[in-house]
Every structure is written in structure tokens, then in C-alpha cells.
Design an enzyme around this catalytic site. Structure first.
Site, mmCIF file in Angstrom:
data_model
loop_
_atom_site.group_PDB
_atom_site.id
_atom_site.type_symbol
_atom_site.label_atom_id
_atom_site.label_comp_id
_atom_site.label_asym_id
_atom_site.label_seq_id
_atom_site.Cartn_x
_atom_site.Cartn_y
_atom_site.Cartn_z
ATOM 1 N N ALA A 74 0.823 -1.213 0.000
ATOM 2 C CA ALA A 74 0.000 0.000 0.000
ATOM 3 C C ALA A 74 0.859 1.267 0.000
ATOM 4 O O ALA A 74 0.479 2.284 -0.585
ATOM 5 C CB ALA A 74 -0.932 -0.008 1.199
ATOM 6 N N THR A 75 2.029 1.218 0.641
ATOM 7 C CA THR A 75 2.850 2.431 0.706
ATOM 8 C C THR A 75 3.332 2.826 -0.691
ATOM 9 O O THR A 75 3.235 3.999 -1.089
ATOM 10 C CB THR A 75 4.063 2.207 1.636
ATOM 11 O OG1 THR A 75 3.567 1.837 2.924
ATOM 12 C CG2 THR A 75 4.919 3.454 1.759
ATOM 13 N N ASN A 154 -6.659 2.618 10.651
ATOM 14 C CA ASN A 154 -5.862 1.496 11.157
ATOM 15 C C ASN A 154 -5.747 1.480 12.678
ATOM 16 O O ASN A 154 -5.514 0.429 13.271
ATOM 17 C CB ASN A 154 -4.463 1.514 10.536
ATOM 18 C CG ASN A 154 -3.821 2.876 10.603
ATOM 19 O OD1 ASN A 154 -4.361 3.861 10.089
ATOM 20 N ND2 ASN A 154 -2.671 2.960 11.241
ATOM 21 N N GLN A 182 -7.086 -1.115 5.307
ATOM 22 C CA GLN A 182 -7.582 -1.836 6.491
ATOM 23 C C GLN A 182 -8.982 -2.382 6.300
ATOM 24 O O GLN A 182 -9.410 -3.249 7.056
ATOM 25 C CB GLN A 182 -7.540 -0.928 7.730
ATOM 26 C CG GLN A 182 -6.142 -0.632 8.231
ATOM 27 C CD GLN A 182 -5.446 -1.846 8.851
ATOM 28 O OE1 GLN A 182 -6.065 -2.877 9.142
ATOM 29 N NE2 GLN A 182 -4.143 -1.752 9.049
ATOM 30 N N HIS A 204 -0.910 -8.155 2.913
ATOM 31 C CA HIS A 204 -0.516 -8.719 4.217
ATOM 32 C C HIS A 204 -1.439 -8.343 5.368
ATOM 33 O O HIS A 204 -1.251 -8.799 6.493
ATOM 34 C CB HIS A 204 0.952 -8.374 4.543
ATOM 35 C CG HIS A 204 1.204 -6.969 4.994
ATOM 36 N ND1 HIS A 204 1.356 -6.638 6.318
ATOM 37 C CD2 HIS A 204 1.359 -5.827 4.298
ATOM 38 C CE1 HIS A 204 1.604 -5.328 6.410
ATOM 39 N NE2 HIS A 204 1.610 -4.819 5.196
ATOM 40 N N THR A 242 10.052 -6.916 -13.087
ATOM 41 C CA THR A 242 9.508 -8.276 -13.120
ATOM 42 C C THR A 242 8.496 -8.477 -12.002
ATOM 43 O O THR A 242 8.751 -8.099 -10.849
ATOM 44 C CB THR A 242 10.665 -9.295 -12.974
ATOM 45 O OG1 THR A 242 11.596 -9.031 -14.017
ATOM 46 C CG2 THR A 242 10.161 -10.723 -13.079
ATOM 47 N N CYS A 327 4.046 1.318 11.788
ATOM 48 C CA CYS A 327 5.095 2.186 11.232
ATOM 49 C C CYS A 327 5.573 3.202 12.245
ATOM 50 O O CYS A 327 6.641 3.771 12.107
ATOM 51 C CB CYS A 327 4.580 2.934 10.013
ATOM 52 S SG CYS A 327 3.858 1.864 8.817
HETATM 53 N N1 PLP Z 1 -2.339 2.314 4.942
HETATM 54 C C1 PLP Z 1 -2.841 1.774 6.058
HETATM 55 C C2 PLP Z 1 -4.158 2.247 6.570
HETATM 56 C C3 PLP Z 1 -2.129 0.795 6.749
HETATM 57 O O1 PLP Z 1 -2.618 0.286 7.874
HETATM 58 C C4 PLP Z 1 -0.866 0.385 6.238
HETATM 59 C C5 PLP Z 1 -0.059 -0.601 6.975
HETATM 60 O O2 PLP Z 1 0.275 -0.434 8.115
HETATM 61 C C6 PLP Z 1 -0.396 0.964 5.052
HETATM 62 C C7 PLP Z 1 -1.152 1.914 4.437
HETATM 63 C C8 PLP Z 1 0.931 0.541 4.471
HETATM 64 O O3 PLP Z 1 0.816 -0.715 3.885
HETATM 65 P P1 PLP Z 1 2.080 -1.565 3.377
HETATM 66 O O4 PLP Z 1 2.644 -2.198 4.598
HETATM 67 O O5 PLP Z 1 1.490 -2.566 2.436
HETATM 68 O O6 PLP Z 1 2.998 -0.635 2.697
#
Ligand code: PLP
Length: 384
Positions: A74-75, A154, A182, A204, A242, A327
Site C-alpha cells: 500500500a505504501t 488502522n 484496512q 498482508h 519483473t 510504522c
Molecule cells: N495504509 C494503512 C491504513 C495501513 O494500515 C498500512 C499498513 O500499516 C499501510 C497503508 C501501508 O501498507 P504496506 O505495509 O502494504 O505498505
């Protein structure tokens, strides 16, 4: 899920793989190891698996498979979404609206965009974490090109009324982007109904592997993003390199499993959360954040007045819970989400996020209540 005496209650940080997901992935490390871009049988087998997975994920979130681009999570997708959107649409205006309670994956991108000349306005939330739709209406102007708001938080699990939000945004000719990380797999997410223009999420958080996620771009709404990376034509040039075939296959399987299990699992988790909250509410000074709002069924965020959350977590030797998002959980700072909900610094620092998942049992919840209660009482006694 217990590992020996340890009880895992941090499913919003990450989830273990579902066994069915692992089984689906394994052949793609060995037997079907081909590069999906290769023009021979090995490549075709891998490419077919990638497209099958795209369809499985599209069925879970109700979108067209072609609108999904695979990313590393997601990041990365948030970076591609925000920077890519501004690059392509910056000539229409420089104003973005978001919210103080977004995840760092979004907030840090917005901060960088501000440095490069965008203007970002941040919506407030009330003490339960709800955004104010009237404030949103007042903030949008002809300069606004984008509104970015997460579907489910989250830390507190609060769910925002995304359909209403996206109606307001489109009425003002701006685009609607959402971090749905989430929510996907925990509650029904229908991208077509929500009418989002751009969204992103990650495997994940839903019993899939780490290092794989997706960016959704609603091509029907004619949204255009510029690519962030260059180097090949994979993913139609949006995300060259890839493809992580085993990860993609696992993501697809996780989506299929989530789709089948979601309703029963959500009901089960909601009952377990009720058990947990009823047990912990008995503690003097305990307060459940966002209690009055629509929340993800697995998430609770509880403040323990007069207790230092960091000390409490250290005492909880048999429990894996967190103080906020993974994070930033190691930072000693109070959660920006709870502070935006107008909790005092002290109360925010006393809070725990407890997130349940498919391996959580009622016995584990009883043990968690007992351990938290004992630790809070010991810390209170030590203060006297
Ligand atoms: N956005 C939200 C709401 C999240 O909870 C998270 C993960 O903690 C992320 C983004 C980031 O996801 P990723 O670990 O796949 O980069």
C-alpha cells in the site's frame, strides 16, 4: 493465535498467511517459476496465474481487473497514486484535501507534495474520529483537484461514509482517492458503488504475503496518473519491473478466501471484541475510543487513564498489542490519530490498539483481559 504462551492481537499491523494462501504460492517458486513477460510456455503459465489473481482480487473489491496494478504494497501504491495524480492533473489546480488521521504512508507523501508547491488542507475529526461532511463541502473550491480520505482507520477502526464523501467530491468536479488497506477483507468493499477514482491496498493485512499490494485506477472515470518508475512495460508501464508472481498468486488466493469467509468471520470477531471490551471496560479509567462510531469488527482502541502505554506494553509479556500503527509504534510520541480526536497527550499516550483476527479465540480474549487488568492494576499501585 498463540505461539507458546504468546497471544497475537495485532492483526492490523500484519497477519499470518492463511495455509491455503501458502499452498497456492509454493508451486510458483519452483515448478512455475517463469517470468510472466517471457514469450514461451513458462512465461505464459506465470502470466495466466497473474491474470487469474487479478480477477480474484477484482471480485473481492468489485472492480474491473484491468483497473488493478500490482505494487509492492500500500505504501508504494500511495506514492504512485498521490505523486502520479498530481503530475498528470496539477495543471487543473494545486489544492488537495485530506485528513489529520490518515496513515503515514499518505501523510508523508502529502508533506512532500506541499514542498513541491501543492496546497494541502487537512480535515478535522470529532472526538469519535468522524469527519465533518460540512467542513469538507466548505473546504472544496474550484482549485481542489483531489480529496484523499481513508475508508477505515488502522488505529481506531472507524469507517468513514465513503459513498457520501465521494458524491460530494464528484459534485465539485474533483477526484476521490482512498486508502482502503484496512477495510479490504474485513468488511465488504464495493469500489464501483463507492465510485472511487483511485484506491490502494495490501495483501498482508488479509492473510496474504507481505510485499504485494494493488493500486486501483478507475479508468471508466477517465482518471489519469503519471508513472513513478521507468524501465519496462510490465503493468502497462505503470509499474515496471519483473512481477512478484508468488506474491501475486498469494494475494489472489487471500482475496478468494476473504470473500468466502468474510461475513461469518466479521460476526465472530465482533462477538470477541464485545467480550474484550466488556472485560476491559470494568477497569476504572478505561475508555474505548471511537466506541459510538461504525468500526471495523476486529479493532478496538482503549485508553487507560493515568497509565503510561509504553510501560503497559512492556508489562504485557504474553500479549502482542500495539500503541498505534506498526510504522510509528516505536516512537514515544502520542498517536496523531488520537490527538486529532482531541484526546490529551497523556490520554493518547495511555492507549492501546488491540486488533483481532482469524486465529483469535475466546480463551485468548479471556487471557488478554486478565493480563491487561493485572498489569494496569500493578501500574496504578506503583504510582500510589
Ligand atoms: N495504509 C494503512 C491504513 C495501513 O494500515 C498500512 C499498513 O500499516 C499501510 C497503508 C501501508 O501498507 P504496506 O505495509 O502494504 O505498505
Amino acid at each position: 493465535m498463540s505461539s507458546g504462551e504468546l497471544i497475537y492481537l495485532d492483526y492490523n499491523a500484519t497477519t499470518p498467511l492463511d495455509q491455503r494462501v501458502l499452498d497456492s504460492m509454493l508451486p510458483f517458486f519452483t515448478e512455475y517459476f517463469g517470468n510472466p513477460s517471457s514469450d514461451h510456455v513458462f512465461g505464459w503459465q506465470a502470466a495466466e496465474a497473474v491474470e487469474h489473481s487479478r480477477e480474484q482480487i477484482a471480485r473481492l473489491v468489485h472492480c474491473r481487473p484491468a483497473d488493478l496494478t500490482f505494487t509492492s504494497g500500500a505504501t508504494e501504491a500511495a506514492n504512485m497514486a498521490l505523486f502520479g495524480f498530481c503530475e498528470k492533473n496539477g495543471h487543473k489546480g494545486k489544492h488537495i484535501i485530506s485528513c489529520k488521521t490518515e496513515h503515514k504512508a499518505v501523510l508523508d507523501c502529502l508533506q512532500a507534495l506541499e514542498k513541491s508547491g501543492c496546497r494541502v488542507s487537512y480535515l478535522d475529526v470529532d472526538s469519535d474520529g468522524n469527519i465533518d461532511l460540512e467542513q469538507l463541502q466548505k473546504m472544496i473550491s474550484s482549485e481542489t483537484i483531489l480529496v484523499n480520505l481513508m475508508l477505515a482507520n488502522n488505529e481506531t477502526g472507524i469507517i468513514q461514509p465513503m459513498k457520501e464523501i465521494s458524491e460530494i467530491v464528484h459534485r465539485h468536479q474533483a477526484s476521490m482517492m482512498s486508502d482502503i488497506t484496512q477495510a479490504v477483507g474485513k468488511i465488504p468493499v464495493n469500489l464501483e458503488e463507492l465510485n472511487l477514482d483511485v484506491a490502494f491496498f495490501s495483501a498482508h493485512k488479509m492473510y496474504g504475503p507481505k510485499g504485494i499490494g494493488a493500486l486501483y485506477i478507475n479508468k471508466k472515470n477517465k482518471v489519469r496518473l503519471g508513472p513513478r518508475n521507468f524501465g519496462g512495460q510490465q503493468e502497462k508501464g505503470m509499474r515496471p519491473g519483473t512481477l512478484n508472481v508468488p506474491g501475486i498468486v498469494g494475494f489472489g488466493k487471500a482475496a478468494e478466501v476473504a470473500r468466502a469467509d468474510m461475513k461469518a468471520e466479521a460476526d465472530r470477531l465482533q462477538k470477541l471484541r464485545k467480550q474484550l471490551e466488556s472485560g476491559l471496560k470494568r477497569l476504572k479509567g478505561a475508555r474505548i475510543n471511537s466506541y459510538n462510531s461504525r468500526r471495523l469488527p476486529n479493532t478496538t482502541n482503549i485508553s487507560f487513564e493515568g497509565i503510561d502505554g509504553q510501560q503497559l506494553i512492556r508489562k504485557l509479556k504474553n500479549l502482542a498489542v500495539s500503541r498505534g500503527s506498526a510504522c510509528s509504534a516505536n516512537e514515544m510520541k502520542a498517536s496523531h490519530v488520537l490527538k486529532a480526536m482531541r484526546l490529551s497527550e497523556e490520554l493518547a499516550l495511555s492507549s492501546l490498539r488491540i486488533s483481532l483476527g482469524k486465529f483469535t479465540t475466546s480463551e485468548e480474549i479471556d487471557k488478554a483481559i486478565a493480563e491487561i487488568t493485572k498489569s494496569v492494576q500493578q501500574l496504578k499501585k506503583a504510582e500510589v
